[in-house]
Write a protein that holds these residues in place. Structure first.
Motif, PDB file in Angstrom:
ATOM      1  N   ALA A 671       0.856  -1.190   0.000  1.00 22.70           N
ATOM      2  CA  ALA A 671       0.000   0.000   0.000  1.00 22.70           C
ATOM      3  C   ALA A 671       0.890   1.237   0.000  1.00 22.70           C
ATOM      4  N   THR A 672       0.579   2.173  -0.878  1.00 26.38           N
ATOM      5  CA  THR A 672       1.339   3.421  -0.950  1.00 26.38           C
ATOM      6  C   THR A 672       0.373   4.587  -0.956  1.00 26.38           C
ATOM      7  N   ASP A 673       0.571   5.512  -0.041  1.00 27.74           N
ATOM      8  CA  ASP A 673      -0.291   6.688   0.016  1.00 27.74           C
ATOM      9  C   ASP A 673       0.537   7.865   0.523  1.00 27.74           C
ATOM     10  N   MET A 674       0.721   8.868  -0.324  1.00 28.18           N
ATOM     11  CA  MET A 674       1.435  10.103   0.038  1.00 28.18           C
ATOM     12  C   MET A 674       2.795   9.811   0.674  1.00 28.18           C
ATOM     13  N   GLY A 675       3.517   8.840   0.111  1.00 30.96           N
ATOM     14  CA  GLY A 675       4.858   8.554   0.590  1.00 30.96           C
ATOM     15  C   GLY A 675       4.937   7.608   1.768  1.00 30.96           C
ATOM     16  N   ILE A 676       3.805   7.080   2.227  1.00 28.58           N
ATOM     17  CA  ILE A 676       3.787   6.057   3.270  1.00 28.58           C
ATOM     18  C   ILE A 676       3.642   4.708   2.572  1.00 28.58           C
ATOM     19  N   VAL A 677       4.654   3.858   2.699  1.00 24.44           N
ATOM     20  CA  VAL A 677       4.675   2.566   2.013  1.00 24.44           C
ATOM     21  C   VAL A 677       4.597   1.471   3.071  1.00 24.44           C
ATOM     22  N   SER A 678       3.632   0.556   2.918  1.00 23.66           N
ATOM     23  CA  SER A 678       3.448  -0.471   3.943  1.00 23.66           C
ATOM     24  C   SER A 678       3.030  -1.790   3.315  1.00 23.66           C
ATOM     25  N   ILE A 679       3.278  -2.856   4.071  1.00 24.05           N
ATOM     26  CA  ILE A 679       2.892  -4.201   3.652  1.00 24.05           C
ATOM     27  C   ILE A 679       2.681  -5.043   4.899  1.00 24.05           C
ATOM     28  N   ARG A 680       1.727  -5.984   4.838  1.00 22.48           N
ATOM     29  CA  ARG A 680       1.440  -6.869   5.974  1.00 22.48           C
ATOM     30  C   ARG A 680       1.576  -8.337   5.567  1.00 22.48           C
ATOM     31  N   ASP A 681       1.951  -9.135   6.554  1.00 22.57           N
ATOM     32  CA  ASP A 681       1.954 -10.596   6.423  1.00 22.57           C
ATOM     33  C   ASP A 681       2.663 -11.050   5.160  1.00 22.57           C
ATOM     34  N   SER A 682       3.866 -10.522   4.939  1.00 23.59           N
ATOM     35  CA  SER A 682       4.622 -10.890   3.748  1.00 23.59           C
ATOM     36  C   SER A 682       6.036 -11.279   4.135  1.00 23.59           C
ATOM     37  N   ARG A 683       6.516 -12.381   3.583  1.00 24.17           N
ATOM     38  CA  ARG A 683       7.902 -12.789   3.787  1.00 24.17           C
ATOM     39  C   ARG A 683       8.786 -12.336   2.647  1.00 24.17           C
ATOM     40  N   ASP A 684       8.178 -11.922   1.541  1.00 25.56           N
ATOM     41  CA  ASP A 684       8.939 -11.437   0.388  1.00 25.56           C
ATOM     42  C   ASP A 684       8.735  -9.929   0.278  1.00 25.56           C
ATOM     43  N   LEU A 685       9.784  -9.163   0.555  1.00 25.63           N
ATOM     44  CA  LEU A 685       9.676  -7.701   0.566  1.00 25.63           C
ATOM     45  C   LEU A 685      10.268  -7.070  -0.688  1.00 25.63           C
ATOM     46  N   SER A 686      10.394  -7.821  -1.773  1.00 32.64           N
ATOM     47  CA  SER A 686      10.974  -7.283  -3.008  1.00 32.64           C
ATOM     48  C   SER A 686      10.129  -6.150  -3.570  1.00 32.64           C
ATOM     49  N   ALA A 687       8.834  -6.389  -3.705  1.00 30.78           N
ATOM     50  CA  ALA A 687       7.951  -5.352  -4.251  1.00 30.78           C
ATOM     51  C   ALA A 687       7.883  -4.153  -3.314  1.00 30.78           C
ATOM     52  N   PHE A 688       7.844  -4.426  -2.008  1.00 29.07           N
ATOM     53  CA  PHE A 688       7.836  -3.341  -1.028  1.00 29.07           C
ATOM     54  C   PHE A 688       9.098  -2.497  -1.159  1.00 29.07           C
ATOM     55  N   SER A 689      10.266  -3.144  -1.239  1.00 25.87           N
ATOM     56  CA  SER A 689      11.538  -2.424  -1.326  1.00 25.87           C
ATOM     57  C   SER A 689      11.589  -1.537  -2.553  1.00 25.87           C
ATOM     58  N   HIS A 690      11.129  -2.088  -3.691  1.00 27.76           N
ATOM     59  CA  HIS A 690      11.122  -1.297  -4.932  1.00 27.76           C
ATOM     60  C   HIS A 690      10.245  -0.060  -4.784  1.00 27.76           C
ATOM     61  N   GLU A 691       9.066  -0.228  -4.191  1.00 27.10           N
ATOM     62  CA  GLU A 691       8.150   0.902  -4.015  1.00 27.10           C
ATOM     63  C   GLU A 691       8.719   1.914  -3.011  1.00 27.10           C
ATOM     64  N   PHE A 692       9.343   1.418  -1.976  1.00 25.27           N
ATOM     65  CA  PHE A 692       9.945   2.279  -0.957  1.00 25.27           C
ATOM     66  C   PHE A 692      11.037   3.152  -1.570  1.00 25.27           C
ATOM     67  N   ILE A 693      11.920   2.548  -2.348  1.00 25.63           N
ATOM     68  CA  ILE A 693      13.019   3.285  -2.979  1.00 25.63           C
ATOM     69  C   ILE A 693      12.487   4.276  -4.011  1.00 25.63           C
ATOM     70  N   THR A 694      11.466   3.873  -4.758  1.00 27.07           N
ATOM     71  CA  THR A 694      10.859   4.783  -5.737  1.00 27.07           C
ATOM     72  C   THR A 694      10.313   6.028  -5.057  1.00 27.07           C
ATOM     73  N   ASN A 695       9.698   5.844  -3.904  1.00 27.12           N
ATOM     74  CA  ASN A 695       9.143   6.987  -3.172  1.00 27.12           C
ATOM     75  C   ASN A 695      10.240   7.859  -2.579  1.00 27.12           C
ATOM     76  N   ILE A 696      11.335   7.259  -2.133  1.00 28.51           N
ATOM     77  CA  ILE A 696      12.455   8.056  -1.613  1.00 28.51           C
ATOM     78  C   ILE A 696      12.994   8.979  -2.697  1.00 28.51           C
ATOM     79  N   ALA A 697      13.028   8.476  -3.930  1.00 29.74           N
ATOM     80  CA  ALA A 697      13.554   9.269  -5.047  1.00 29.74           C
ATOM     81  C   ALA A 697      12.745  10.549  -5.278  1.00 29.74           C
ATOM     82  N   GLN A 698      11.507  10.586  -4.833  1.00 31.35           N
ATOM     83  CA  GLN A 698      10.674  11.778  -5.037  1.00 31.35           C
ATOM     84  C   GLN A 698      11.081  12.940  -4.134  1.00 31.35           C
ATOM     85  N   HIS A 699      11.951  12.678  -3.188  1.00 34.66           N
ATOM     86  CA  HIS A 699      12.469  13.667  -2.233  1.00 34.66           C
ATOM     87  C   HIS A 699      11.438  14.008  -1.168  1.00 34.66           C
TER      88      HIS A 699
END
Length: 713
Positions: A671-699
C-alpha cells in the motif's frame, strides 16, 4: 546480514598530471614520524617546558616552548568577510568534446584530459563558526589547475545578485551582517538593517525572492546548482567573442531542506552539510556536476527585454538553453582544512586565454575586491605560492620579494625588458592572454543605463515558476524573516515593495507580519514562467539518500536483511537506530549492531525511515517517545516512511486517519499513500523495497505537508 552497512569506496580515477603528483608529494613530505621544531631539529619532549627544578620557574632559554607558543599565538588569520564558513574537496574535470568554436581555453578541448580542481562550498553571511543549514546564499567556487595556469570559476547557488553595481557591496554586507551596536543576529537576514537596505534598493527584489525560496536551504552541497552570476566572454582562436554564463548542474538534482528541518539541524548537527559531503566521498559516492554554458552572440546583446549585463537578471533557460560541455567529479577529501580550504584563494580575475570579462558592473568591482581581500587575509602578495593555490605549470616573472616568498629565483635580473638574460622571461604574443578587442566609448559618468531599471518583472517570473508548495514556503520565509523586523514601518514597506511583484504574494506576506495588505493589489504584469527555476522539475534520484532503520530487540531479521540488501544495491546508505547503541537481538536469536541511538541521531538527518517487523520490537517502539518523535518528524517533513508486517501497527496509532495503510485482509499487498509505504503478512519484501526506494527518489511528498502526524501513546 553484514555488520558493515556502508558502501565501500570505488577505485578513484588516477589523475596522471603534475598537480596530482605535486599534491601526493606534499602529503608524503608531511608524514615524518619524528617530531621536530620548525627548523627540523628532533624534539625529545613536547609535554613539559624547561624549568629550574621540577617545581621551579620556566627558563627563557626553552626555545622549543617559545617557538611552539609563538606559533600557537599567531595561528589565526583574518577570516573572510563573506563566505567565511566553507568546506573544500578535490576532484577533476573533463570536457565532453572540443569547444574550439566557442573558446580557445585549452582545458575545454581534449576529452581525455582530467583537469584537477579544488571546489569550496560556503555560506555567505555567517562567521566561520556559524551553522551549515542557515537560510543563506551558498558559494560554489572552483579552481581549475589548467595547463595555461589557474582558472577560478566563482559561483553561487543562485543565478542573480542583490544589486547592479559593486559600489553597493560594502553597504549590502554591512546591512546583512550582525548589527554593529550589539553584534546580533548571527548568520541570518531576519533583522531590521537588511530589510531596510532591501526596501531602499528595489533592484534587490529578484534576489530576495530566491533567498526566501527553498534554494536558500539546500539538502546537500551535492544537490545544489551553481551559477557564475556574472556575464563573461568566451573568445575563440580567431578572436570571435561571445557572451557566456556558467552553470553547474548536479547529477543528483537540486533539492532542499524544509525550514523546520534546517532549524532543528542547527542544534542536532551544525556541520550537517560538510559532514554529508565528507561522508559521501569517503563512501565512494562521488558528487558529480555537469558544467553548462549559456551562449549569446554579440549581435544579440540587445535582443531581450532585460539587459544581459544586469547581475540582478537571469537569462531564462527557455530562451537561452544551457549547453552541457563537461563534467566535474569530486573524489578526494582535503587532508588539512587550514592548509587547503582556509588558505585557498579564489578570484574571478584568475582567467586563462579563451575566457574574458564583460562590462557587467558588478563583475568589474569584484575584479578589484577579491584580490584586495587576499592580500590582507593571506599576509601579502605571494599567496599564489601556497601549495593549494600553486599552478601546475611553471611560474616565471620578475617578482622576487614580499611576505612569505617561497620560491628562490637565481640571478641578478628582476626586470623587463633586459639584455643580461636575453629579455627572459618574455611575453608570448602568439599564445599569451589577449583581451577581447571590444570597442568602448562614452563620457565619464556615475550613472546606470536605463536598461537596468526593471526591478520586478523577473521577480514575478520566479514567483510564477514556483510550484504551490514552493510558493507556500516563500510566504512562510517572509513571515519569519520580516516578522523578526522590529520597525513596523519597514515591515509595511516590504509589503508595499513586493506588491510590485505580485499582489497576492504581498497580501499573504502582510497577513503574517502584522501590517496592512496593499490597498490596490499590484504586480509587474509578467505572466510567463520558467519551468527550469522550479526544483519540482529537477532530477529525482534515490542514489546516496540516507535511511534510518528503527529496531529494538525482537525485530524480524529477514525484514531487515531483504530491505537493506535492496537499499545497498540501489546506492542508498542507512543507519540502524535503537534506544541504545550496540548489539540488538532478533526474534530468532541473531544479532546485528545498532550503530546509532536516538541520543546521537535525529529524524532530520535522514531522507526516509524504514521500520521492519517483529512484534516485540514494534511493541517497544510504540512505547518509546523518541521513536514516535522520530517518525512524527519524518511525517511532518513529508519524507518517505516504510513499514513492514507488524511495524504497520506503529503507524496505525498516528492521528492522521487519511493515510491508507496495508490491510490485514490483503496480505502480501503493498500500500502506498502520500509517501507512506506499507505491507502486511509478507515474507517477500521485493515489491515493497522497490516501491519504498521509488518513493524516496521523489524527495518529498508535499500533499502530506502541514498535516499533523502526532502519535498517541
Amino acid at each position: 546480514m553484514a555488520k558493515d552497512n556502508q558502501k565501500k569506496p570505488a577505485n578513484q580515477p588516477h589523475q596522471q598530471n603534475a598537480k596530482s603528483k605535486q599534491l601526493d608529494q606534499y602529503r608524503k613530505d608531511h608524514k615524518n614520524s619524528t617530531l621536530t621544531t620548525n627548523q627540523g631539529m628532533p624534539v625529545s619532549n613536547t609535554a613539559d617546558s624547561l624549568k629550574a627544578g621540577e617545581r621551579g620557574p620556566t627558563l627563557m632559554e626553552d626555545f622549543h616552548f617559545r617557538e611552539k607558543m609563538m606559533h600557537f599565538d599567531n595561528e589565526r588569520i583574518p577570516e573572510r568577510v563573506v563566505h567565511a564558513r566553507g568546506f573544500g574537496v578535490h576532484g577533476y574535470f573533463q570536457v565532453y568534446e572540443p569547444q574550439t568554436e566557442l573558446t580557445s581555453a585549452k582545458f575545454l578541448q581534449d576529452p581525455s584530459v582530467k583537469t584537477p580542481v579544488f571546489t569550496r562550498f560556503s555560506t555567505v553571511v555567517g562567521q566561520k563558526g556559524s551553522d551549515d543549514t542557515v537560510r543563506d546564499v551558498r558559494g560554489f567556487a572552483t579552481k581549475f589547475y589548467t595547463e595555461d595556469g589557474n582558472y577560478d570559476l566563482v559561483s553561487n547557488n543562485m543565478p542573480v545578485f542583490f544589486f547592479h553595481d559593486a559600489m553597493k557591496f560594502p553597504d549590502f554586507v554591512h546591512s546583512i551582517k550582525p548589527e554593529p551596536h550589539n553584534e546580533m543576529p548571527q548568520a541570518t537576514a531576519a533583522h531590521d538593517t537588511l530589510w531596510d537596505f532591501v526596501v531602499s534598493n528595489p533592484e534587490s527584489a529578484h534576489m530576495m525572492m530566491w533567498l526566501m525560496s527553498d534554494r536558500a536551504i539546500p539538502r546537500s552541497f551535492r544537490m545544489m546548482e551553481g551559477f557564475g552570476v556574472n556575464t563573461f566572454r568566451f573568445v575563440n582562436a580567431e578572436g570571435k567573442g561571445r557572451f557566456v554564463k556558467f552553470h553547474w548542474k548536479p547529477l543528483l538534482g537540486a533539492h532542499s531542506l524544509v525550514w523546520d528541518e534546517s532549524e532543528k539541524l542547527r542544534g542536532a548537527d551544525p556541520d550537517f552539510l560538510r559532514r554529508d559531503l565528507w561522508d559521501a566521498i569517503n563512501n565512494g559516492d562521488y558528487p558529480e556536476f555537469e558544467l553548462g554554458v549559456q551562449i549569446l552572440e554579440e549581435e544579440d546583446e540587445f535582443a531581450f527585454d532585460f539587459d544581459i549585463l544586469d547581475p540582478t537578471k537571469l537569462w531564462p533557460e527557455e530562451q537561452v538553453p544551457v549547453k552541457k560541455i563537461g563534467k566535474m567529479t569530486l573524489n578526494q577529501n582535503q587532508d588539512n582544512f587550514f592548509a587547503e580550504t582556509e588558505q585557498v584563494a579564489f578570484h574571478p580575475g584568475h582567467v586563462v586565454p579563451g575566457i574574458d570579462f564583460s562590462n557587467d558592473p558588478m563583475l568589474q568591482g569584484r575584479l578589484f575586491s577579491y584580490l584586495d581581500t587576499q592580500l590582507l587575509r593571506l599576509g601579502g602578495p605571494n599567496f599564489a605560492e601556497i601549495p593549494i593555490n600553486r599552478p601546475i605549470v611553471p611560474v616565471k616573472n620578475n617578482q622576487r620579494e614580499g611576505f612569505h616568498r617561497m620560491s628562490i629565483d637565481k640571478g641578478a635580473v628582476s626586470y623587463s625588458a633586459n639584455s643580461m638574460r636575453g629579455n627572459s622571461p618574455e611575453p608570448d604574443p602568439e599564445n599569451g592572454f589577449k583581451h577581447h578587442a571590444e570597442k568602448v566609448e562614452g563620457r565619464k559618468t556615475r550613472k546606470r543605463s536605463d536598461s537596468f531599471n526593471d526591478h520586478y518583472s523577473q521577480a514575478t517570473l520566479f514567483w510564477n515558476s514556483m510550484s504551490f508548495p514552493e510558493q507556500q514556503h516563500i510566504i512562510k520565509a517572509f513571515h519569519f524573516e520580516v516578522g523578526k523586523v522590529k520597525d513596523k514601518t519597514i515591515r509595511q514597506r516590504v509589503v508595499d515593495m513586493f506588491n510590485n511583484v505580485d499582489g497576492q504574494l504581498a497580501s499573504q506576506i502582510a497577513m503574517g507580519i502584522g501590517v496592512n495588505p496593499p490597498e490596490n493589489p499590484g504586480g509587474s504584469g509578467e505572466t510567463t514562467s520558467s519551468p527550469a527555476l522550479s526544483q519540482e522539475n529537477t532530477i529525482k534520484s534515490a542514489t546516496t539518500r540516507k535511511v534510518a532503520i528503527l529496531i529494538e530487540n525482537g525485530f524480524d531479521l529477514k525484514d531487515v536483511d531483504q530491505v537493506t540488501t535492496e537499499l545497498g544495491s540501489a546506492g542508498l546508505q542507512y543507519d540502524i537506530i535503537s534506544k541504545h547503541q550496540g548489539m540488538i537481538t532478533s526474534a530468532d536469536g541473531k544479532q546485528i549492531e545498532a550503530n546509532k541511538s536516538y541520543a546521537i541521531s535525529n529524524s532530520v538527518m535522514y531522507d526516509a525511515i524504514y521500520i521492519p517487523g517483529g512484534k516485540q520490537s514494534t511493541d517497544q517502539l510504540m512505547s518509546h517517545n523518541d521513536a514516535k518523535t522520530f517518525v512524527n518528524d519524518a511525517f511532518v517533513h513529508a519524507k518517505t516512511i516504510g513499514a513492514a508486517n507488524s511495524a504497520v501497527d506503529l503507524l496505525m496509532i498516528s492521528e492522521i486517519k487519511q493515510i491508507t495503510l496495508a490491510d490485514k485482509n490483503t496480505p502480501n499487498t503493498v500500500a502506498t499513500d502520500m509517501g507512506i509505504v506499507s505491507i502486511r503478512d509478507s515474507r517477500d519484501l521485493s515489491a515493497f523495497s522497490h516501491e519504498f526506494i521509488t518513493n524516496i527518489a521523489q524527495h518529498r511528498h508535499w500533499a502530506r505537508e502541514n498535516k499533523d502526524g502526532k502519535m498517541s501513546g
